[in-house]
Design a protein around this motif. Structure first.
Motif, PDB file in Angstrom:
ATOM      1  N   PRO A  15       0.806  -1.207   0.000  1.00 24.25           N
ATOM      2  CA  PRO A  15       0.000   0.000   0.000  1.00 24.25           C
ATOM      3  C   PRO A  15       0.851   1.274   0.000  1.00 24.25           C
ATOM      4  N   GLN A  16       0.466   2.185  -0.872  1.00 23.40           N
ATOM      5  CA  GLN A  16       1.035   3.520  -0.757  1.00 23.40           C
ATOM      6  C   GLN A  16       0.347   4.172   0.418  1.00 23.40           C
ATOM      7  N   PHE A  17       1.033   5.103   1.058  1.00 19.47           N
ATOM      8  CA  PHE A  17       0.359   5.825   2.133  1.00 19.47           C
ATOM      9  C   PHE A  17       0.696   7.297   2.024  1.00 19.47           C
ATOM     10  N   ILE A  18      -0.328   8.128   2.015  1.00 20.34           N
ATOM     11  CA  ILE A  18      -0.131   9.571   1.879  1.00 20.34           C
ATOM     12  C   ILE A  18      -0.803  10.238   3.075  1.00 20.34           C
ATOM     13  N   ASN A  19      -0.011  10.957   3.851  1.00 25.58           N
ATOM     14  CA  ASN A  19      -0.604  11.628   5.012  1.00 25.58           C
ATOM     15  C   ASN A  19      -0.842  13.098   4.701  1.00 25.58           C
ATOM     16  N   LEU A  20      -2.104  13.454   4.544  1.00 28.53           N
ATOM     17  CA  LEU A  20      -2.471  14.837   4.232  1.00 28.53           C
ATOM     18  C   LEU A  20      -3.003  15.560   5.457  1.00 28.53           C
ATOM     19  N   TYR A  21      -2.929  14.871   6.629  1.00 34.02           N
ATOM     20  CA  TYR A  21      -3.498  15.474   7.835  1.00 34.02           C
ATOM     21  C   TYR A  21      -2.425  16.286   8.546  1.00 34.02           C
ATOM     22  N   THR A  22      -2.441  17.584   8.286  1.00 31.07           N
ATOM     23  CA  THR A  22      -1.461  18.469   8.911  1.00 31.07           C
ATOM     24  C   THR A  22      -2.216  19.458   9.790  1.00 31.07           C
ATOM     25  N   ASP A  23      -1.494  20.320  10.469  1.00 31.89           N
ATOM     26  CA  ASP A  23      -2.160  21.310  11.329  1.00 31.89           C
ATOM     27  C   ASP A  23      -2.872  22.331  10.443  1.00 31.89           C
ATOM     28  N   ALA A  24      -2.486  23.555  10.440  1.00 30.01           N
ATOM     29  CA  ALA A  24      -3.225  24.554   9.658  1.00 30.01           C
ATOM     30  C   ALA A  24      -2.790  24.515   8.197  1.00 30.01           C
ATOM     31  N   VAL A  25      -3.759  24.481   7.282  1.00 30.39           N
ATOM     32  CA  VAL A  25      -3.463  24.584   5.862  1.00 30.39           C
ATOM     33  C   VAL A  25      -3.874  25.991   5.444  1.00 30.39           C
ATOM     34  N   PRO A  26      -2.892  26.817   4.961  1.00 29.67           N
ATOM     35  CA  PRO A  26      -3.234  28.202   4.649  1.00 29.67           C
ATOM     36  C   PRO A  26      -4.439  28.284   3.712  1.00 29.67           C
ATOM     37  N   GLY A  27      -5.381  29.177   4.068  1.00 25.98           N
ATOM     38  CA  GLY A  27      -6.537  29.400   3.196  1.00 25.98           C
ATOM     39  C   GLY A  27      -7.621  28.348   3.345  1.00 25.98           C
ATOM     40  N   GLN A  28      -7.373  27.322   4.169  1.00 24.33           N
ATOM     41  CA  GLN A  28      -8.403  26.287   4.344  1.00 24.33           C
ATOM     42  C   GLN A  28      -8.950  26.317   5.775  1.00 24.33           C
ATOM     43  N   ALA A  29      -9.595  25.245   6.149  1.00 27.42           N
ATOM     44  CA  ALA A  29     -10.222  25.189   7.474  1.00 27.42           C
ATOM     45  C   ALA A  29      -9.162  25.396   8.556  1.00 27.42           C
ATOM     46  N   PRO A  30      -9.574  25.906   9.748  1.00 30.95           N
ATOM     47  CA  PRO A  30      -8.590  26.084  10.818  1.00 30.95           C
ATOM     48  C   PRO A  30      -7.990  24.759  11.248  1.00 30.95           C
ATOM     49  N   GLY A  31      -6.742  24.797  11.718  1.00 30.22           N
ATOM     50  CA  GLY A  31      -6.088  23.580  12.194  1.00 30.22           C
ATOM     51  C   GLY A  31      -6.624  23.211  13.567  1.00 30.22           C
ATOM     52  N   PRO A  32      -6.172  22.037  14.088  1.00 30.56           N
ATOM     53  CA  PRO A  32      -6.708  21.545  15.357  1.00 30.56           C
ATOM     54  C   PRO A  32      -6.592  22.529  16.515  1.00 30.56           C
ATOM     55  N   VAL A  33      -5.443  23.228  16.630  1.00 30.76           N
ATOM     56  CA  VAL A  33      -5.246  24.090  17.805  1.00 30.76           C
ATOM     57  C   VAL A  33      -6.294  25.202  17.830  1.00 30.76           C
ATOM     58  N   GLN A  34      -6.472  25.853  16.689  1.00 26.84           N
ATOM     59  CA  GLN A  34      -7.445  26.947  16.616  1.00 26.84           C
ATOM     60  C   GLN A  34      -8.873  26.417  16.801  1.00 26.84           C
ATOM     61  N   GLU A  35      -9.163  25.308  16.138  1.00 26.67           N
ATOM     62  CA  GLU A  35     -10.518  24.753  16.204  1.00 26.67           C
ATOM     63  C   GLU A  35     -10.870  24.323  17.640  1.00 26.67           C
ATOM     64  N   LEU A  36      -9.911  23.658  18.299  1.00 31.11           N
ATOM     65  CA  LEU A  36     -10.170  23.185  19.665  1.00 31.11           C
ATOM     66  C   LEU A  36     -10.316  24.353  20.629  1.00 31.11           C
TER      67      LEU A  36
END
Ligand code: AVI
Length: 337
Positions: A15-36
């Motif tokens: 299996p290939q594995f791609i991790n796209l789960y990062t903290d804040a992505v500029p211009g997108q939804a807030p990252g975990p720290v801000q959201e929490l």
């Protein structure tokens, strides 16, 4: 034609594995720290249920699915077990023979593993926010189906469904079992479904969806407040995950698990209730909770067959059919784009 899933010769390096789960992505939804932070500082504090699923949370959820009180998993498995031939035929009737099976919230991939021999996908794409847990699960799927092309995605798909180029563009079938759609508020659920039904966005041929149905309150509440306390541990573990993500100092012993059916909203609600007045700190913030004050951690909406059919049609799916169990406790929907 059946794909020779048991012949490893043509297997790509997967299996290939791609991790796209990062903290804040500029211009997108807030990252975990801000959201929490925002959720906890709100007058009615809340934390998104996606924060249940760190490595321990994923294991606790796996344990929940084995509990006698938690009927959804076994009921759904029974429906798939009884109907997989009809489901495969329904897809084949629309010319879908070897789809790209995109498993949203795949977890341990157990549900897909039961379905793969029947749908014979050309590519399997398990997606989950709990990236490490998913990576291990994808490896297990690969050892069971060595010739299957697998692309695992660590991703918070609640923030959008933009899939990387490694995911096959044609004959995509979304697989969203376990009534996880019920964890969205109905307006968000509609938006999410619209996105999948929009050929320009999700590029899907259809959606296989598992949905929990409205039933008596006692059965519903027992499923979310089991006698062993596994669901309570699952709920409280969210605070440990928040501590790690936010550098906060929640003490799980100061919080009580609450689960109730809100009939007016047709949803189970899970909360964590402060057992006495306390304060929680994290960098730049202090939040005081009074005794009995709650953090809303999850809503799990329960639908009727008619209500979900209408929602899928409203989202733009053209053909909708369903399979259910004899008690009508749970339903599996096929919605074609
Ligand atoms: C993942 N989701 C559909 C589960 C549910 O039933 O809402 C999560 C869960 N929460 C408590 N028990 C299970």
């Amino acid at each position: 034609m059946n794909l020779p899933l048991n012949i490893p010769a043509l297997s790509p390096a997967s299996p290939q594995f791609i991790n796209l789960y990062t903290d804040a992505v500029p211009g997108q939804a807030p990252g975990p720290v801000q959201e929490l932070s925002e959720g906890l500082m709100a007058a009615a504090a809340s934390v998104s249920p996606k924060y249940f699923y760190n490595a321990l949370g994923s294991k606790l959820f796996e344990a929940i699915t084995a509990l006698s009180e938690y009927y959804p998993t076994r009921t759904e498995a029974g429906i798939f077990g009884a109907s997989h031939a009809q489901i495969a035929q329904t897809l084949a009737d629309r010319g879908i023979h070897h789809p790209c099976l995109i498993d949203l919230g795949a977890g341990n991939c157990a549900k897909a593993m039961a379905l793969i021999p029947h749908l014979q996908p050309r590519q399997y794409v398990p997606v989950d926010i709990s990236a490490d847990f998913l990576k291990e699960a994808a490896e297990q799927v690969q050892s069971r189906f060595p010739a299957l092309d697998i692309v695992g995605l660590g991703m918070d798909f609640s923030a959008g469904l933009a899939l990387p180029d490694e995911v096959q563009a044609h004959d995509r079938v979304f697989f969203y079992p376990g009534s996880s759609l019920g964890n969205f508020h109905p307006e968000q659920a509609l938006q999410f479904l619209q996105h999948m039904a929009d050929p320009a966005q999700g590029r899907a041929r259809g959606l296989l969806l598992g949905i929990d149905l409205v039933k008596d309150t006692a059965t519903l509440e027992a499923a979310y407040d089991d006698s062993l306390g596994v669901t309570a541990a699952f709920n409280k573990n969210l605070l440990l995950n928040v501590n790690q993500l936010l550098q906060s100092d929640f003490d799980v012993r100061q919080w009580r698990h609450v689960a109730l059916f809100n009939a007016a909203q047709s949803r189970i609600e899970m909360h964590l209730e402060a057992m006495h007045a306390l304060s929680v700190r994290w960098p730049g913030h202090t939040r005081r909770f009074e005794a009995g004050e709650r953090i809303h951690t999850e809503s799990s909406y329960k639908y009727t067959l008619g209500g979900m059919t209408a929602l899928l049609k409203q989202a733009g799916f053209r053909q909708v059919r369903h399979w259910s169990d004899p008690q009508n406790w749970f339903a599996v929907f096929w919605a074609a784009v």
